[in-house]
Write a protein that holds these residues in place. Structure first.
Motif, PDB file in Angstrom:
ATOM      1  N   THR A  20       0.840  -1.198   0.000  1.00 59.81           N
ATOM      2  CA  THR A  20       0.000   0.000   0.000  1.00 59.81           C
ATOM      3  C   THR A  20       0.877   1.250   0.000  1.00 59.81           C
ATOM      4  O   THR A  20       0.566   2.241  -0.668  1.00 59.81           O
ATOM      5  CB  THR A  20      -0.926  -0.004   1.226  1.00 59.81           C
ATOM      6  OG1 THR A  20      -1.807  -1.127   1.127  1.00 59.81           O
ATOM      7  CG2 THR A  20      -1.740   1.274   1.312  1.00 59.81           C
ATOM      8  N   GLU A  21       1.982   1.195   0.722  1.00 62.41           N
ATOM      9  CA  GLU A  21       2.903   2.338   0.747  1.00 62.41           C
ATOM     10  C   GLU A  21       3.409   2.670  -0.651  1.00 62.41           C
ATOM     11  O   GLU A  21       3.503   3.852  -1.026  1.00 62.41           O
ATOM     12  CB  GLU A  21       4.083   2.016   1.670  1.00 62.41           C
ATOM     13  CG  GLU A  21       5.055   3.158   1.850  1.00 62.41           C
ATOM     14  CD  GLU A  21       6.200   2.815   2.796  1.00 62.41           C
ATOM     15  OE1 GLU A  21       7.054   3.697   3.034  1.00 62.41           O
ATOM     16  OE2 GLU A  21       6.232   1.667   3.301  1.00 62.41           O
ATOM     17  N   ILE A  24       0.461   4.331  -2.623  1.00 66.97           N
ATOM     18  CA  ILE A  24       0.186   5.694  -2.164  1.00 66.97           C
ATOM     19  C   ILE A  24       1.266   6.669  -2.625  1.00 66.97           C
ATOM     20  O   ILE A  24       0.996   7.838  -2.936  1.00 66.97           O
ATOM     21  CB  ILE A  24       0.057   5.736  -0.621  1.00 66.97           C
ATOM     22  CG1 ILE A  24      -1.116   4.870  -0.165  1.00 66.97           C
ATOM     23  CG2 ILE A  24      -0.120   7.167  -0.132  1.00 66.97           C
ATOM     24  CD1 ILE A  24      -2.433   5.221  -0.788  1.00 66.97           C
ATOM     25  N   PRO A  30      -1.752  13.201  -1.832  1.00 67.66           N
ATOM     26  CA  PRO A  30      -1.822  12.231  -0.732  1.00 67.66           C
ATOM     27  C   PRO A  30      -3.213  12.225  -0.106  1.00 67.66           C
ATOM     28  O   PRO A  30      -3.862  13.269  -0.023  1.00 67.66           O
ATOM     29  CB  PRO A  30      -0.768  12.728   0.265  1.00 67.66           C
ATOM     30  CG  PRO A  30       0.086  13.675  -0.498  1.00 67.66           C
ATOM     31  CD  PRO A  30      -0.766  14.263  -1.571  1.00 67.66           C
ATOM     32  N   PHE A  33      -6.151  10.521   4.967  1.00 63.87           N
ATOM     33  CA  PHE A  33      -6.204   9.503   6.015  1.00 63.87           C
ATOM     34  C   PHE A  33      -5.165   8.431   5.720  1.00 63.87           C
ATOM     35  O   PHE A  33      -4.620   8.353   4.608  1.00 63.87           O
ATOM     36  CB  PHE A  33      -7.600   8.881   6.098  1.00 63.87           C
ATOM     37  CG  PHE A  33      -8.106   8.369   4.771  1.00 63.87           C
ATOM     38  CD1 PHE A  33      -7.896   7.047   4.397  1.00 63.87           C
ATOM     39  CD2 PHE A  33      -8.786   9.206   3.893  1.00 63.87           C
ATOM     40  CE1 PHE A  33      -8.353   6.564   3.180  1.00 63.87           C
ATOM     41  CE2 PHE A  33      -9.248   8.739   2.670  1.00 63.87           C
ATOM     42  CZ  PHE A  33      -9.031   7.411   2.313  1.00 63.87           C
ATOM     43  N   ASP A  34      -4.888   7.602   6.712  1.00 66.40           N
ATOM     44  CA  ASP A  34      -3.915   6.517   6.572  1.00 66.40           C
ATOM     45  C   ASP A  34      -4.619   5.327   5.916  1.00 66.40           C
ATOM     46  O   ASP A  34      -5.376   4.602   6.565  1.00 66.40           O
ATOM     47  CB  ASP A  34      -3.380   6.130   7.952  1.00 66.40           C
ATOM     48  CG  ASP A  34      -2.240   5.125   7.888  1.00 66.40           C
ATOM     49  OD1 ASP A  34      -2.226   4.300   6.955  1.00 66.40           O
ATOM     50  OD2 ASP A  34      -1.381   5.146   8.781  1.00 66.40           O
ATOM     51  N   GLU A  36      -3.559   2.429   4.757  1.00 70.82           N
ATOM     52  CA  GLU A  36      -3.231   1.097   5.285  1.00 70.82           C
ATOM     53  C   GLU A  36      -3.914   0.847   6.621  1.00 70.82           C
ATOM     54  O   GLU A  36      -4.438  -0.246   6.871  1.00 70.82           O
ATOM     55  CB  GLU A  36      -1.717   0.938   5.418  1.00 70.82           C
ATOM     56  CG  GLU A  36      -1.300  -0.446   5.901  1.00 70.82           C
ATOM     57  CD  GLU A  36       0.205  -0.656   5.899  1.00 70.82           C
ATOM     58  OE1 GLU A  36       0.694  -1.475   6.708  1.00 70.82           O
ATOM     59  OE2 GLU A  36       0.896  -0.005   5.078  1.00 70.82           O
ATOM     60  N   LYS A  37      -3.944   1.842   7.478  1.00 66.73           N
ATOM     61  CA  LYS A  37      -4.560   1.668   8.790  1.00 66.73           C
ATOM     62  C   LYS A  37      -6.069   1.487   8.684  1.00 66.73           C
ATOM     63  O   LYS A  37      -6.666   0.621   9.345  1.00 66.73           O
ATOM     64  CB  LYS A  37      -4.238   2.868   9.681  1.00 66.73           C
ATOM     65  CG  LYS A  37      -4.800   2.744  11.093  1.00 66.73           C
ATOM     66  CD  LYS A  37      -4.394   3.951  11.935  1.00 66.73           C
ATOM     67  CE  LYS A  37      -4.938   3.829  13.360  1.00 66.73           C
ATOM     68  NZ  LYS A  37      -4.539   4.992  14.203  1.00 66.73           N
ATOM     69  N   ARG A  42      -1.956  -4.260   3.857  1.00 63.75           N
ATOM     70  CA  ARG A  42      -0.532  -3.926   3.831  1.00 63.75           C
ATOM     71  C   ARG A  42       0.061  -4.143   2.441  1.00 63.75           C
ATOM     72  O   ARG A  42       0.900  -3.370   1.983  1.00 63.75           O
ATOM     73  CB  ARG A  42       0.226  -4.788   4.851  1.00 63.75           C
ATOM     74  CG  ARG A  42       1.704  -4.420   4.975  1.00 63.75           C
ATOM     75  CD  ARG A  42       2.434  -5.307   5.958  1.00 63.75           C
ATOM     76  NE  ARG A  42       2.539  -6.693   5.481  1.00 63.75           N
ATOM     77  CZ  ARG A  42       1.936  -7.734   6.022  1.00 63.75           C
ATOM     78  NH1 ARG A  42       1.163  -7.580   7.094  1.00 63.75           N
ATOM     79  NH2 ARG A  42       2.075  -8.945   5.528  1.00 63.75           N
TER      80      ARG A  42
END
Length: 349
Positions: A20-21, A24, A30, A33-34, A36-37, A42
């Motif tokens: 996911t990183e 993104i 961007p 919100f996060d 992945e969280k 992941r």
């Protein structure tokens, strides 16, 4: 009336993994919100796009079929029915096929020359919808056995999202959670109550159908998925499942607690949404939910194959004892809900 069972299961996951990183990092704007969280994803598997080894939907489905039949008592020529339930239908590279059917081509591939074949698309409830129909065919005595298969090369919608997302909240964010995969199951008659599909029921709530739409992009030549997660992941939508299952038990004169489920498998669409669904279910059914099986962190949302990728993965790791009773709960565009209860003993990976 006789019952059916899951006689064998197969799966295929591409070797390539994308985090996911990494996804993104490719966005022009961007998210607020996060990702992945919030989603719990992941990483996910992505089909091979090299010309010499390209993996399309048909290729993925074929590999899952091979895996499934490798541990079945049946050869391809023994199969009476083959139902293909892919959302994506890429074959011969990137070409999209509607006719001839995927099912007929896959049946020829495994030597099921005399099998009844048809394609069925019902969004992410595809494999459960195929199971619903095949279960009824076996229970009616129409056929002896059959296969439900799906190959999903669906990550092109993530590529479209990465190119096109230009705001901190966008309807294409859900596309960043999908992963490629394939799964297949053989069904045949059950002769033992410890090894059977106890029941399966599906329901469509069309008032929510506009909240998740797959279509050609409105900005480019790519395919896209537009999902209003804020309206999809709420109590009214999730109660479609619990209301339907509660009414089913009321007609049978029983209750959820009396079913004694060992595990529950939800559609793999979000790490935050599933606990919310379970909390609502505990309130509605007035009993704790069984342990949740999931693989969303490793594989993401694998669309129509998701329940069977979870089942295959946990069987492979030896985490589902013989005689376990499982509840599978779909959640698909449409909106499709429902439930499948199965007790498994002979199913191995």
């Amino acid at each position: 009336m006789p019952y059916s069972r899951f006689e064998s299961i197969g799966a295929y996951l591409p070797e390539k993994s994308v985090t996911t990183e990494e996804l993104i990092a490719r966005l022009a704007v961007p998210p607020a919100f996060d990702v992945e969280k919030i989603t719990g994803v992941r990483e996910r598997r992505v089909h091979d796009t090299r010309p010499e080894s390209y993996e399309d939907s048909f290729t993925l489905a074929g590999k899952a079929l091979d895996d499934c039949l490798s541990r079945s008592q049946y050869a391809g020529s023994d199969i009476d029915v083959l139902i293909s339930t892919s959302i994506t239908r890429s074959k011969d590279g990137t070409r999209m096929y509607m006719e001839p059917s995927f099912a007929s081509a896959l049946a020829r591939r495994i030597g099921a020359e005399n099998a009844i074949t048809f394609d069925l698309s019902n969004a992410c409830a595809g494999m459960l919808s195929g199971t619903y129909i095949l279960d009824r065919m076996i229970r009616s005595g129409m056929v002896r056995n059959g296969i439900v298969v799906s190959g999903e090369a669906i990550t092109p919608i993530a590529d479209t999202a990465v190119r096109e997302i230009s705001e901190k909240y966008d309807l294409q964010f859900a596309s960043l959670t999908v992963g490629d995969s394939a799964a297949a199951v053989v069904l045949d008659p059950s002769v033992d109550e410890s090894d059977r599909i106890d029941y399966i029921e599906l329901v469509t709530a069309s008032e929510f159908s506009h909240l998740c739409l797959g279509m050609p992009s409105d900005k480019s030549s790519g395919v896209a998925l537009y999902t209003d997660n804020r309206k999809m992941h709420n109590e009214a939508r999730f109660l479609v499942w619990t209301d339907t299952q509660r009414m089913f038990y009321e007609k049978r004169g029983t209750a959820f607690a009396e079913e004694n489920f060992d595990y529950i498998i939800h559609h793999q669409f979000g790490a935050a949404a599933v606990p919310f669904m379970n909390a609502l279910a505990e309130r509605e059914f007035e009993t704790p939910m069984p342990p949740d099986l999931n693989v969303i962190s490793e594989y993401g949302n694998t669309s129509s194959t998701s329940h069977f990728i979870v089942l295959h993965d946990h069987l492979r790791r030896g985490e589902i004892p013989d005689g376990s009773k499982l509840l599978m709960v779909p959640a698909a565009s449409g909106v499709v809900g429902g439930f499948l209860s199965t007790t498994i003993s002979s199913l191995k990976v």
